[in-house]
Design a protein around this motif. Structure first.
Motif, PDB file in Angstrom:
ATOM      1  N   ALA A 220       0.845  -1.201   0.000  1.00  0.00           N
ATOM      2  CA  ALA A 220       0.000   0.000   0.000  1.00  0.00           C
ATOM      3  C   ALA A 220       0.884   1.255   0.000  1.00  0.00           C
ATOM      4  O   ALA A 220       0.593   2.231  -0.707  1.00  0.00           O
ATOM      5  N   ALA A 221       1.963   1.221   0.769  1.00  0.00           N
ATOM      6  CA  ALA A 221       2.877   2.369   0.810  1.00  0.00           C
ATOM      7  C   ALA A 221       3.460   2.620  -0.581  1.00  0.00           C
ATOM      8  O   ALA A 221       3.455   3.756  -1.089  1.00  0.00           O
ATOM      9  N   ALA A 222       3.924   1.543  -1.224  1.00  0.00           N
ATOM     10  CA  ALA A 222       4.506   1.685  -2.568  1.00  0.00           C
ATOM     11  C   ALA A 222       3.448   2.216  -3.544  1.00  0.00           C
ATOM     12  O   ALA A 222       3.737   3.074  -4.388  1.00  0.00           O
ATOM     13  N   ALA A 223       2.223   1.702  -3.426  1.00  0.00           N
ATOM     14  CA  ALA A 223       1.181   2.062  -4.391  1.00  0.00           C
ATOM     15  C   ALA A 223       0.709   3.515  -4.208  1.00  0.00           C
ATOM     16  O   ALA A 223       0.670   4.284  -5.167  1.00  0.00           O
ATOM     17  N   TYR A 224       0.371   3.892  -2.959  1.00  0.00           N
ATOM     18  CA  TYR A 224      -0.194   5.239  -2.763  1.00  0.00           C
ATOM     19  C   TYR A 224       0.874   6.330  -2.919  1.00  0.00           C
ATOM     20  O   TYR A 224       0.618   7.376  -3.505  1.00  0.00           O
ATOM     21  N   LEU A 225       2.081   6.061  -2.412  1.00  0.00           N
ATOM     22  CA  LEU A 225       3.138   7.066  -2.580  1.00  0.00           C
ATOM     23  C   LEU A 225       3.609   7.077  -4.031  1.00  0.00           C
ATOM     24  O   LEU A 225       3.915   8.130  -4.595  1.00  0.00           O
ATOM     25  N   THR A 233       3.884   1.359 -11.914  1.00  0.00           N
ATOM     26  CA  THR A 233       3.913  -0.011 -11.386  1.00  0.00           C
ATOM     27  C   THR A 233       4.620  -0.045 -10.021  1.00  0.00           C
ATOM     28  O   THR A 233       5.319   0.902  -9.646  1.00  0.00           O
ATOM     29  N   ILE A 234       4.453  -1.183  -9.340  1.00  0.00           N
ATOM     30  CA  ILE A 234       5.122  -1.361  -8.040  1.00  0.00           C
ATOM     31  C   ILE A 234       6.637  -1.384  -8.256  1.00  0.00           C
ATOM     32  O   ILE A 234       7.394  -0.849  -7.451  1.00  0.00           O
ATOM     33  N   LYS A 235       7.055  -1.980  -9.367  1.00  0.00           N
ATOM     34  CA  LYS A 235       8.492  -1.996  -9.659  1.00  0.00           C
ATOM     35  C   LYS A 235       9.019  -0.557  -9.815  1.00  0.00           C
ATOM     36  O   LYS A 235      10.065  -0.211  -9.274  1.00  0.00           O
ATOM     37  N   VAL A 247       8.839   3.232   1.956  1.00  0.00           N
ATOM     38  CA  VAL A 247       8.312   1.870   2.175  1.00  0.00           C
ATOM     39  C   VAL A 247       9.109   1.213   3.306  1.00  0.00           C
ATOM     40  O   VAL A 247       8.541   0.650   4.250  1.00  0.00           O
ATOM     41  N   LYS A 248      10.432   1.355   3.240  1.00  0.00           N
ATOM     42  CA  LYS A 248      11.288   0.747   4.280  1.00  0.00           C
ATOM     43  C   LYS A 248      10.990   1.363   5.652  1.00  0.00           C
ATOM     44  O   LYS A 248      10.895   0.660   6.655  1.00  0.00           O
ATOM     45  N   ASP A 249      10.848   2.680   5.683  1.00  0.00           N
ATOM     46  CA  ASP A 249      10.585   3.364   6.968  1.00  0.00           C
ATOM     47  C   ASP A 249       9.231   2.938   7.528  1.00  0.00           C
ATOM     48  O   ASP A 249       9.073   2.763   8.739  1.00  0.00           O
ATOM     49  N   THR A 250       8.256   2.774   6.635  1.00  0.00           N
ATOM     50  CA  THR A 250       6.919   2.357   7.076  1.00  0.00           C
ATOM     51  C   THR A 250       6.985   0.943   7.656  1.00  0.00           C
ATOM     52  O   THR A 250       6.382   0.643   8.690  1.00  0.00           O
ATOM     53  N   GLN A 320       5.487   8.554  17.534  1.00  0.00           N
ATOM     54  CA  GLN A 320       4.360   8.606  16.594  1.00  0.00           C
ATOM     55  C   GLN A 320       4.696   7.863  15.302  1.00  0.00           C
ATOM     56  O   GLN A 320       5.834   7.928  14.813  1.00  0.00           O
ATOM     57  N   PRO A 321       3.700   7.217  14.665  1.00  0.00           N
ATOM     58  CA  PRO A 321       3.956   6.498  13.402  1.00  0.00           C
ATOM     59  C   PRO A 321       3.961   7.461  12.213  1.00  0.00           C
ATOM     60  O   PRO A 321       3.033   7.471  11.395  1.00  0.00           O
ATOM     61  N   VAL A 322       5.012   8.266  12.118  1.00  0.00           N
ATOM     62  CA  VAL A 322       5.030   9.356  11.133  1.00  0.00           C
ATOM     63  C   VAL A 322       5.010   8.848   9.682  1.00  0.00           C
ATOM     64  O   VAL A 322       4.420   9.479   8.805  1.00  0.00           O
ATOM     65  N   ASN A 323       5.649   7.684   9.466  1.00  0.00           N
ATOM     66  CA  ASN A 323       5.686   7.169   8.089  1.00  0.00           C
ATOM     67  C   ASN A 323       4.348   6.556   7.680  1.00  0.00           C
ATOM     68  O   ASN A 323       3.882   6.753   6.557  1.00  0.00           O
ATOM     69  N   LEU A 324       3.741   5.821   8.613  1.00  0.00           N
ATOM     70  CA  LEU A 324       2.402   5.288   8.327  1.00  0.00           C
ATOM     71  C   LEU A 324       1.432   6.437   8.060  1.00  0.00           C
ATOM     72  O   LEU A 324       0.603   6.370   7.152  1.00  0.00           O
ATOM     73  N   ALA A 325       1.572   7.514   8.841  1.00  0.00           N
ATOM     74  CA  ALA A 325       0.665   8.663   8.656  1.00  0.00           C
ATOM     75  C   ALA A 325       0.843   9.264   7.260  1.00  0.00           C
ATOM     76  O   ALA A 325      -0.131   9.684   6.623  1.00  0.00           O
ATOM     77  N   LYS A 326       2.085   9.263   6.779  1.00  0.00           N
ATOM     78  CA  LYS A 326       2.353   9.810   5.441  1.00  0.00           C
ATOM     79  C   LYS A 326       1.662   8.944   4.369  1.00  0.00           C
ATOM     80  O   LYS A 326       1.087   9.457   3.408  1.00  0.00           O
ATOM     81  N   VAL A 327       1.704   7.633   4.575  1.00  0.00           N
ATOM     82  CA  VAL A 327       1.054   6.721   3.623  1.00  0.00           C
ATOM     83  C   VAL A 327      -0.476   6.889   3.692  1.00  0.00           C
ATOM     84  O   VAL A 327      -1.163   6.900   2.670  1.00  0.00           O
TER      85      VAL A 327
END
Ligand SMILES: NC(=O)c1ccc[n+]([C@@H]2O[C@H](COP(=O)([O-])OP(=O)(O)OC[C@H]3O[C@@H](n4cnc5c(N)ncnc54)[C@H](O)[C@@H]3O)[C@@H](O)[C@H]2O)c1
Ligand SMILES: O=P(O)(O)OC[C@@H](O)[C@@H](O)[C@H](O)[C@H](O)CO
Length: 381
Positions: A220-225, A233-235, A247-250, A320-327
């Motif tokens: 989801a992080a790769a797709a929405y960002l 594509t995801i690639k 994605v890694k930070d999330t 705080q989950p700052v990376n999840l919040a960004k996604v």
């Protein structure tokens, strides 16, 4: 042995059907797609090709299909005589198929007292339990008791990346080599089925949360960002330095929650994360962002891959989950016109604004600190 499987789509044919057929089941797919149903009945087999440098191929045999729109009675007969029922139709379709499952199980009760397991193989926590709830809504109190004695709905986690694809051979499916199918043994009824490739566990929670909050949160992080960055594509997303880092930070955030909650070994979990990043970068797979981003209303739900780990972060981790919040902010901005849920989401935001949409779609309380964090990220972008 007969397995009735609802959903002859990517994962249905590319994973569940293949494993069940290899385990010796005759696989009867139930689907609404007339073309796929007709082809399955004509050919009685299909090909699954591994997406790697060797393109190893297997032929899945002993299959047939029923069109649930045109042949509803056949579906009920199939359920009445099945040894296993599985689904891979998508969480939103479970309430729709619940009606034929309830009727099929009723027919079975009249014919036999043989137990039956019904396993939903969807990307959601408690998929089979949700299906059971929908089936039980159709029953009388007496029937519920009878069903409790004869049927079980064990939850499951399934993992294999199968992208949308158009092949000359319309039944053929290209799938990644990796797969995992884990089923809650504690909820099974009758004998444990012998299916090579299925792992039965006493407690599914760590397995489903590990899968959903790593594979699917990362996806989801790769797709929405990636979508916000204009990628296709995801690639592409994994080749974009900033998106890859996000994605890694999330996954570091979800990983910390999982490690603390389930006492996973940190290094082992990081190996799992790295393996998944490797799967996302598989050069033999062309996975378009709209498939992975599909259904943002569902993906932004309280129990799903974004809000659930972000809420749990406050419970298990400091900060705080700052990376999840960004996604989550990027998911809220997902406006792909061919995705009905994205269109509905954007209409809601236009009507209510972001903050009220977050309460409504993500099920967060007004005072939850995640709300202001998401708002901060939305205002930054
Ligand atoms: N593709 C993957 O990588 C993957 C991996 C793991 C889990 N999943 C999960 O599996 C489920 C299916 O995903 P998919 O990618 O195979 O989707 P898909 O769209 O390829 O397949 C869904 C199938 O369900 C059929 N269907 C729709 N309504 C139906 C109905 N009322 N009755 C019977 N069949 C019906 C569709 O015609 C289609 O063939 C989802 O819950 C998804 O999250 C997918
Ligand atoms: O199927 P969804 O829409 O819940 O999620 C999209 C993808 O993340 C998903 O299908 C993965 O490819 C799959 O879960 C891998 O096992």
């Amino acid at each position: 042995m007969l397995a009735v499987h609802f959903g002859a789509g990517n994962i249905g044919r590319g994973f569940i059907g293949s494993l069940l057929s290899k385990a010796g089941y005759e696989v009867c797919f139930v689907d609404v797609n007339a073309e796929v149903v007709n082809l399955l009945n004509e050919k009685k087999e299909y090909r699954v090709v591994l997406a790697d440098e060797n393109s190893q191929e297997e032929t899945v045999k002993n299959v047939r299909a029923i069109n649930s729109i045109q042949q509803p009675e056949e579906v009920l007969d199939a359920i009445a005589s099945a040894d296993l029922v599985t689904t891979a139709v998508g969480p939103n379709i479970l309430p729709i198929i619940a009606d034929s499952i309830a009727k099929g199980l009723r027919r079975r009760v009249e014919q036999t007292d043989q137990p039956l397991n019904i396993i939903a193989c969807e990307n959601m926590i408690g998929g089979s339990a949700f299906l059971k709830e929908k089936v039980y809504e159709k029953l009388s109190e007496a029937e519920k008791k009878q069903f409790d004695d004869q049927f079980a709905f064990p939850n499951a986690a399934v993992d294999r990346i199968v992208p949308n694809q158009t092949n000359e051979d319309k039944l053929m499916v290209s799938v990644e080599p990796f797969y995992e199918w884990v089923v809650d043994r504690s909820k099974l009824i009758g004998e444990v089925p012998t299916i090579n490739g299925v792992t039965f566990v006493e407690d599914l929670a760590p397995f489903i949360e590990r899968k959903l909050f790593t594979v699917n949160t990362g996806h989801a992080a790769a797709a929405y960002l990636g979508y916000q960055a204009g990628l296709e594509t995801i690639k592409d997303a994994m080749e974009h330095e900033e998106v890859l880092q996000a994605v890694k930070d999330t996954l570091r955030e979800t990983g910390t929650v999982l490690v603390r909650k389930y006492s996973f070994d940190y290094d082992e979990h990081m190996k799992y994360v790295n393996k998944i990043i490797g799967r996302f970068t598989n050069p033999f797979i062309n996975d378009e962002i709209p498939r992975v981003a599909r259904g943002p209303l569902r993906k932004l739900g309280q129990k799903d891959r974004l809000i659930s780990p972000a809420s749990q972060y406050y419970e298990f981790v400091e900060g705080q989950p700052v990376n999840l919040a960004k996604v989550i902010a990027a998911a809220l901005k997902y406006d792909f016109p061919q995705d009905d849920e994205a269109v509905a989401l954007q209409a809601k935001i236009t009507e209510l604004g972001f903050e009220k949409t977050i309460y409504d779609v993500c099920g967060l309380e007004e005072c939850h600190p995640l709300v202001s964090l998401i708002m901060e990220k939305l205002n930054k972008r």
